[in-house]
Design an enzyme around this catalytic site. Structure first.
Site, PDB file in Angstrom:
ATOM      1  N   PHE A 288      49.029 -37.356 -31.688  1.00 13.89           N
ATOM      2  CA  PHE A 288      48.747 -36.356 -31.123  1.00 13.89           C
ATOM      3  C   PHE A 288      47.195 -36.370 -31.094  1.00 13.89           C
ATOM      4  CE2 PHE A 288      53.024 -34.784 -32.626  1.00 13.89           C
ATOM      5  CZ  PHE A 288      53.488 -34.197 -31.240  1.00 13.89           C
TER       6      PHE A 288
ATOM      7  N   HIS B 244      61.288 -45.672 -15.891  1.00 17.79           N
ATOM      8  CA  HIS B 244      61.449 -45.595 -14.410  1.00 17.79           C
ATOM      9  C   HIS B 244      59.951 -45.358 -13.778  1.00 17.79           C
ATOM     10  CE1 HIS B 244      61.517 -41.528 -16.446  1.00 17.79           C
ATOM     11  NE2 HIS B 244      60.852 -41.162 -15.509  1.00 17.79           N
TER      12      HIS B 244
END
Length: 213
Positions: free
Chosen positions: A179, A33
């Site tokens: 990370f 989106h």
């Protein structure tokens, strides 16, 4: 259309178009989106890009990214996909394990400069790249992506070549996320895999979705 309409507003000097996909990216909706943000100042990353693109153009009267992809096309080490109008590659400065860029072969600064054939080619290369991502770990591959293009400040920007970044967080499998911690946050980002290795793995993947094979 939104880029055009927002760009007409006097105080809107930059428009950032971006898309997120996947709950691992913190998205409430796991499907892709997009959003469009307009602002009066240049975002920090865009400002750094603008400064370097202009400096190179002023010195060479050529665009930095156009010259860059010519080098990459000669080496063929970090190219993932190429079609008539665009190149998808892993930039040599990539931080994320499978970070990629889509760069226009023709020098133009914004999406409103697309020809019809370029629109088709752009859609195709996005589709092929995202399918390769899905095939990498046979999962719906999460990412943040966005288009970098010329500011809407009313000035001419011949230094710009429109391009799109993909920042996917997966590292070694569908469940292992990259990370950045410790030295990476305080000193300098470290690569877990070389750009050449990333490009080779993506390049060898099919552009036919694994679920349909």
């Amino acid at each position: 259309q939104e880029y055009i309409e927002l760009g007409k507003i006097d105080y809107i000097n930059y428009i950032q178009i971006f898309e997120n996909k996947g709950s691992v990216m913190g998205c409430s909706n796991p499907h892709p989106h997009g959003q469009i943000w307009g602002q009066s100042s240049l975002p920090t990353q865009v400002e750094k890009t603008q400064t370097n693109l202009k400096k190179y153009f002023d010195q060479n009267q050529r665009t930095l990214l156009h010259d860059y992809i010519q080098e990459e096309l000669q080496k063929e080490e970090r190219i993932v996909i190429e079609n008539d109008h665009f190149v998808a590659l892993v930039p040599f400065w990539a931080i994320w394990p499978f970070e990629t860029m889509i760069i226009s072969k023709r020098t133009f600064g914004k999406i409103t400069d697309f020809s019809h054939s370029e629109r088709v080619s752009f859609a195709k290369i996005i589709k092929e790249l995202t399918v390769k991502y899905d095939n990498l770990f046979e999962t719906s591959f999460p990412y943040s992506s966005g288009i970098h293009q010329a500011p809407t400040d009313g000035e001419n920007h011949p230094e710009w070549t429109m391009h799109m970044h993909f920042y996917p967080p997966l590292l070694r499998s569908a469940s292992v996320k990259k990370f950045q911690v410790g030295y990476e946050m305080l000193g300098e980002a470290q690569r877990d895999i070389t750009p050449e290795q990333s490009a080779e793995r993506l390049r060898l993947l099919s552009t036919i979705h694994y679920k349909t094979t």
